[in-house]
Design a protein around this motif. Structure first.
Motif, PDB file in Angstrom:
ATOM      1  N   GLU A 130      50.883 -13.818  -1.263  1.00  0.00           N
ATOM      2  CA  GLU A 130      50.700 -14.467   0.044  1.00  0.00           C
ATOM      3  C   GLU A 130      49.237 -14.402   0.477  1.00  0.00           C
ATOM      4  O   GLU A 130      48.693 -15.362   1.031  1.00  0.00           O
ATOM      5  N   ALA A 131      48.587 -13.260   0.227  1.00  0.00           N
ATOM      6  CA  ALA A 131      47.170 -13.098   0.578  1.00  0.00           C
ATOM      7  C   ALA A 131      46.323 -14.092  -0.200  1.00  0.00           C
ATOM      8  O   ALA A 131      45.416 -14.734   0.349  1.00  0.00           O
ATOM      9  N   GLN A 132      46.610 -14.230  -1.486  1.00  0.00           N
ATOM     10  CA  GLN A 132      45.861 -15.158  -2.315  1.00  0.00           C
ATOM     11  C   GLN A 132      46.128 -16.600  -1.893  1.00  0.00           C
ATOM     12  O   GLN A 132      45.227 -17.444  -1.908  1.00  0.00           O
ATOM     13  N   HIS A 133      47.337 -16.889  -1.488  1.00  0.00           N
ATOM     14  CA  HIS A 133      47.674 -18.226  -0.984  1.00  0.00           C
ATOM     15  C   HIS A 133      46.808 -18.553   0.230  1.00  0.00           C
ATOM     16  O   HIS A 133      46.250 -19.647   0.331  1.00  0.00           O
ATOM     17  N   LEU A 134      46.679 -17.602   1.152  1.00  0.00           N
ATOM     18  CA  LEU A 134      45.872 -17.819   2.358  1.00  0.00           C
ATOM     19  C   LEU A 134      44.420 -18.112   2.000  1.00  0.00           C
ATOM     20  O   LEU A 134      43.835 -19.080   2.502  1.00  0.00           O
ATOM     21  N   THR A 135      43.825 -17.308   1.135  1.00  0.00           N
ATOM     22  CA  THR A 135      42.415 -17.543   0.814  1.00  0.00           C
ATOM     23  C   THR A 135      42.225 -18.866   0.076  1.00  0.00           C
ATOM     24  O   THR A 135      41.214 -19.542   0.272  1.00  0.00           O
ATOM     25  N   ALA A 136      43.192 -19.261  -0.737  1.00  0.00           N
ATOM     26  CA  ALA A 136      43.093 -20.550  -1.416  1.00  0.00           C
ATOM     27  C   ALA A 136      43.077 -21.700  -0.411  1.00  0.00           C
ATOM     28  O   ALA A 136      42.331 -22.676  -0.575  1.00  0.00           O
ATOM     29  N   GLU A 137      43.899 -21.590   0.635  1.00  0.00           N
ATOM     30  CA  GLU A 137      43.932 -22.633   1.671  1.00  0.00           C
ATOM     31  C   GLU A 137      42.603 -22.729   2.410  1.00  0.00           C
ATOM     32  O   GLU A 137      42.205 -23.804   2.866  1.00  0.00           O
ATOM     33  N   LEU A 138      41.896 -21.596   2.550  1.00  0.00           N
ATOM     34  CA  LEU A 138      40.652 -21.576   3.313  1.00  0.00           C
ATOM     35  C   LEU A 138      39.443 -21.971   2.478  1.00  0.00           C
ATOM     36  O   LEU A 138      38.580 -22.717   2.934  1.00  0.00           O
ATOM     37  N   VAL A 139      39.371 -21.473   1.264  1.00  0.00           N
ATOM     38  CA  VAL A 139      38.249 -21.835   0.397  1.00  0.00           C
ATOM     39  C   VAL A 139      38.409 -23.287  -0.059  1.00  0.00           C
ATOM     40  O   VAL A 139      37.443 -24.029  -0.174  1.00  0.00           O
ATOM     41  N   GLY A 140      39.634 -23.684  -0.307  1.00  0.00           N
ATOM     42  CA  GLY A 140      39.933 -25.082  -0.644  1.00  0.00           C
ATOM     43  C   GLY A 140      40.115 -25.872   0.643  1.00  0.00           C
ATOM     44  O   GLY A 140      39.182 -26.041   1.417  1.00  0.00           O
TER      45      GLY A 140
END
Length: 193
Positions: free
Chosen positions: A50-60
Motif C-alpha cells: 500500500e505504501a509503494q502504491h501511494l508513492t507510485a501515484e505521487l511520483v507518477g
C-alpha cells in the motif's frame, strides 16, 4: 463474499467519518510539495505494498497530468533494508532511513493494520526527533502507532484484509484531495528552477 463485505462495512463507515482528515492531508501535502518537501512512506507486508502504491501515484500520476512529486517508499528500498536489518536490526530498518532522508517540514506516513510494529514505532519516534510530521493509517483506534503519530486515520475492522482494502481507499482519497488542491496551482515549466 458476504462475510468479507460484513468485515468491510464498519471500516468503510469509519473511513467516511474521517474523510475530512484525509482531505486535509491531501491539501497539506500540496503545501509540503510546494515548499520543496517530501513524503516518506513505510509499512510491513501488505501495508508495504500500500505504501509503494501511494508513492507510485505521487511520483507518477493519480488521474490527471501534473509534475512528479517527491515521495519515497522506505519499504521498497531492498538493498538498504537488507543492509540495515543485517547491520542494525529490524527495529532500525525504517528509522535510519527517516534519519537519512527526512527533513524538517517533511511528512512520514506509516501504514499498519495492527499499529504495533516496533520498526514503525521507531520510525515515528525518529521522525518526531527531526521535526517531521507523522501521519498513520492503522486498524482500530487505540494502537501504539496511532498514539505516536501526530494524526491517525484508524479503520474500525478486526479483519486485516478489510483494513488493507480500506487503507487503499484512503490512499486514493488523499491523492484525489492533493490533485484537487494542485489543480489550482500554476503548472511548473521544465527548466524554470
Amino acid at each position: 463474499m458476504d462475510r468479507h463485505l460484513e468485515d468491510l462495512a464498519p471500516g468503510l463507515v469509519s473511513l467516511r467519518r474521517q474523510g475530512p482528515l484525509l482531505d486535509s492531508w491531501g491539501r497539506r501535502l500540496a503545501g509540503v510539495f510546494g515548499s520543496g518537501g517530501r513524503l516518506l512512506v513505510a509499512g510491513n507486508g501488505g501495508s508495504a505494498a500500500e505504501a509503494q502504491h501511494l508513492t507510485a501515484e505521487l511520483v507518477g500520476r493519480f488521474v490527471g497530468e501534473r509534475r512528479p512529486l517527491s515521495a519515497l517508499c522506505l519499504s521498497a528500498e531492498t538493498s538498504s533494508l537488507t543492509a540495515l536489518v543485517n547491520d542494525y536490526g529490524i527495529g532500525e530498518m525504517f528509522a535510519r532511513q527517516v534519519q537519512a532522508h527526512g527533513r524538517t517540514g517533511d511528512v512520514l506516513m506509516l501504514l499498519s493494520t495492527s499499529g504495533r510494529s516496533p520498526n514503525l514505532l521507531a520510525a515515528a519516534e525518529r521522525a518526531a526527533q527531526q521535526g517531521i510530521s507523522v501521519w498513520a493509517l492503522t486498524g482500530p483506534d487505540g494502537s501504539p502507532l496511532a498514539a505516536a503519530a501526530d494524526e491517525a486515520v484508524c479503520v474500525d475492522s478486526d479483519s486485516t484484509s478489510a483494513v488493507q482494502e480500506v487503507h487503499l481507499m484512503a490512499v486514493h482519497a488523499i491523492c484525489a484531495a492533493l490533485d484537487a488542491q494542485l489543480r489550482g496551482a500554476v503548472p511548473e515549466r521544465v527548466g524554470s528552477r
